[in-house]
Design a protein around this motif. Structure first.
Motif, PDB file in Angstrom:
ATOM      1  N   UNK A   1      40.563 -13.377  29.032  1.00 23.97           N
ATOM      2  CA  UNK A   1      39.720 -14.500  29.466  1.00 23.97           C
ATOM      3  C   UNK A   1      39.825 -14.719  30.970  1.00 23.97           C
ATOM      4  N   UNK A   2      40.104 -13.615  31.694  1.00 22.76           N
ATOM      5  CA  UNK A   2      40.210 -13.674  33.161  1.00 22.76           C
ATOM      6  C   UNK A   2      41.245 -14.687  33.624  1.00 22.76           C
ATOM      7  N   UNK A   3      42.239 -14.940  32.768  1.00 18.76           N
ATOM      8  CA  UNK A   3      43.284 -15.890  33.130  1.00 18.76           C
ATOM      9  C   UNK A   3      42.849 -17.331  33.100  1.00 18.76           C
ATOM     10  N   UNK A   4      41.694 -17.607  32.499  1.00 19.11           N
ATOM     11  CA  UNK A   4      41.180 -18.982  32.421  1.00 19.11           C
ATOM     12  C   UNK A   4      41.699 -19.609  31.132  1.00 19.11           C
ATOM     13  N   UNK A   5      42.747 -20.399  31.239  1.00 21.63           N
ATOM     14  CA  UNK A   5      43.320 -20.998  30.048  1.00 21.63           C
ATOM     15  C   UNK A   5      44.480 -21.902  30.374  1.00 21.63           C
TER      16      UNK A   5
ATOM     17  N   UNK B   1      56.132 -17.083  28.060  1.00 25.38           N
ATOM     18  CA  UNK B   1      55.198 -18.216  28.111  1.00 25.38           C
ATOM     19  C   UNK B   1      54.046 -17.945  27.142  1.00 25.38           C
ATOM     20  N   UNK B   2      53.425 -19.034  26.700  1.00 28.47           N
ATOM     21  CA  UNK B   2      52.277 -18.931  25.807  1.00 28.47           C
ATOM     22  C   UNK B   2      51.004 -19.208  26.590  1.00 28.47           C
ATOM     23  N   UNK B   3      50.024 -18.337  26.397  1.00 28.63           N
ATOM     24  CA  UNK B   3      48.734 -18.489  27.085  1.00 28.63           C
ATOM     25  C   UNK B   3      47.646 -18.672  26.041  1.00 28.63           C
ATOM     26  N   UNK B   4      46.856 -19.724  26.202  1.00 31.50           N
ATOM     27  CA  UNK B   4      45.781 -20.060  25.261  1.00 31.50           C
ATOM     28  C   UNK B   4      44.486 -20.252  26.017  1.00 31.50           C
ATOM     29  N   UNK B   5      43.397 -19.733  25.470  1.00 28.72           N
ATOM     30  CA  UNK B   5      42.092 -19.924  26.098  1.00 28.72           C
ATOM     31  C   UNK B   5      41.079 -20.343  25.048  1.00 28.72           C
ATOM     32  N   UNK B   6      39.814 -20.309  25.433  1.00 30.77           N
ATOM     33  CA  UNK B   6      38.765 -20.804  24.540  1.00 30.77           C
ATOM     34  C   UNK B   6      38.430 -19.815  23.425  1.00 30.77           C
ATOM     35  N   UNK B   7      38.805 -18.545  23.606  1.00 29.61           N
ATOM     36  CA  UNK B   7      38.378 -17.526  22.650  1.00 29.61           C
ATOM     37  C   UNK B   7      39.500 -17.012  21.755  1.00 29.61           C
ATOM     38  N   UNK B   8      40.717 -17.494  21.942  1.00 33.96           N
ATOM     39  CA  UNK B   8      41.815 -17.091  21.059  1.00 33.96           C
ATOM     40  C   UNK B   8      42.852 -18.198  20.997  1.00 33.96           C
ATOM     41  N   UNK B   9      43.571 -18.316  19.873  1.00 34.31           N
ATOM     42  CA  UNK B   9      44.482 -19.444  19.667  1.00 34.31           C
ATOM     43  C   UNK B   9      45.795 -19.360  20.427  1.00 34.31           C
ATOM     44  N   UNK B  10      46.165 -18.195  20.928  1.00 38.34           N
ATOM     45  CA  UNK B  10      47.400 -18.150  21.712  1.00 38.34           C
ATOM     46  C   UNK B  10      48.107 -16.814  21.671  1.00 38.34           C
TER      47      UNK B  10
ATOM     48  N   UNK C   1      37.477 -11.141  19.215  1.00 39.35           N
ATOM     49  CA  UNK C   1      37.515 -11.770  20.539  1.00 39.35           C
ATOM     50  C   UNK C   1      36.636 -11.055  21.549  1.00 39.35           C
ATOM     51  N   UNK C   2      36.367  -9.773  21.330  1.00 36.28           N
ATOM     52  CA  UNK C   2      35.542  -9.016  22.272  1.00 36.28           C
ATOM     53  C   UNK C   2      34.091  -9.476  22.296  1.00 36.28           C
ATOM     54  N   UNK C   3      33.692 -10.256  21.300  1.00 32.26           N
ATOM     55  CA  UNK C   3      32.318 -10.753  21.251  1.00 32.26           C
ATOM     56  C   UNK C   3      32.099 -11.951  22.165  1.00 32.26           C
ATOM     57  N   UNK C   4      33.178 -12.441  22.774  1.00 31.04           N
ATOM     58  CA  UNK C   4      33.066 -13.637  23.592  1.00 31.04           C
ATOM     59  C   UNK C   4      33.556 -13.358  25.013  1.00 31.04           C
ATOM     60  N   UNK C   5      32.982 -14.067  25.938  1.00 35.68           N
ATOM     61  CA  UNK C   5      33.402 -13.970  27.334  1.00 35.68           C
ATOM     62  C   UNK C   5      33.664 -15.373  27.862  1.00 35.68           C
TER      63      UNK C   5
END
Length: 265
Positions: free
Chosen positions: A191-195, A211-220, A245-249
């Motif tokens: 997600x280009x680090x957007x999360x 660390x845990x990284x979460x964005x709009x297209x995956x739960x973590x 997840x590849x279906x989303x940007x």
């Protein structure tokens, strides 16, 4: 509920493992520090040498920050505790949060004259009021982005999490405050680090962190990051059956404010 009376005089007790609660020794109460309605928070420093005492007024984020050197403390003589207190700040002018320490040198996160927070260090054995500027050293000055959290890892690195344009960014500094790298720029995160970054786990003794990284297209996704090699690896992923997840940007768009002076994410 039917409770109408206040719960007052918050207290700190010493409990020895293997003993009953009735044997606990009362060390400190809110009345002892000035007001029965204040709240007390305590934590042992990372090296086990100091007891940090944070005094709060209810939900107010500002606090007093006191320190006790544990080699001066004896549970058999709790009355000596008050005489051993080092009052780094004794007012409610700002928030003071413990990051870590190396011996008597403490790194603290504060919003004192810095609404977006900064990092300072102080030698606690001097027993001075850190609200006096000549008694503290600014390590990482206030930035335009809000400093959310900070940690020490790998002996000589400050790990920080900033909220920048609604996105969390991990930045690594030296203990002297020199920026070494922006993890979100040097590592390729989805997600280009957007999360959002959460559950940061690190230790001064180790050269890696989780660390845990979460964005709009995956739960973590939980990552392991090597602070020396700048290598990152996926440690654990939360999966959702049927989610591709590849279906989303994910991209961040900024709009110009009405007065035309600011781009708002």
């Amino acid at each position: 509920g039917t409770e109408t009376s206040d719960l007052v005089d918050h207290a700190v007790f010493f409990h020895r493992l293997g003993t009953t609660q009735s044997e606990d020794v009362k060390l400190l109460t809110a009345s002892d520090v000035g007001n029965e309605k204040w709240l007390l928070g305590v934590e042992v420093s990372d090296d086990g040498q100091f007891l940090n005492i944070l005094v709060h007024r209810g939900a107010d984020t500002s606090n007093k920050f006191w320190v006790i050197k544990l080699d001066r403390f004896s549970p058999s003589s709790p009355e000596l505790l008050a005489d051993s207190v080092i009052k780094l700040t004794d007012n409610f002018d700002a928030s003071w949060d413990y990051i870590s320490n190396q011996g008597p040198v403490f790194w603290l996160k504060t919003n004192s004259n810095a609404p977006m927070y900064k990092i300072v260090k102080v030698d606690v054995t001097k027993g001075v009021d850190v609200t006096m500027s000549q008694n503290i050293q600014e390590v990482i000055p206030e930035a335009k982005s809000r400093l959310e959290r900070a940690y020490i890892a790998d002996h000589d690195k400050l790990i920080t999490v900033y909220l920048e344009d609604c996105v969390d960014r991990i930045k690594v500094f030296s203990l002297a405050g020199v920026l070494q790298r922006d993890v979100m720029e040097t590592c390729q995160l989805p997600a280009s680090g957007l999360g959002s970054v959460s559950s940061v786990s690190c230790d001064e003794r180790f050269s890696w962190m989780f660390f845990k990284f979460t964005s709009f297209t995956f739960p973590g996704i939980i990552y392991k990051y090597d602070l020396r090699t700048n290598e990152i690896s996926e440690w654990k992923r939360t999966t959702v059956p049927g989610l591709d997840e590849s279906m989303f940007a994910v991209e961040q768009v900024k709009a110009l404010s009405k007065d035309g002076t600011t781009r708002v994410p």
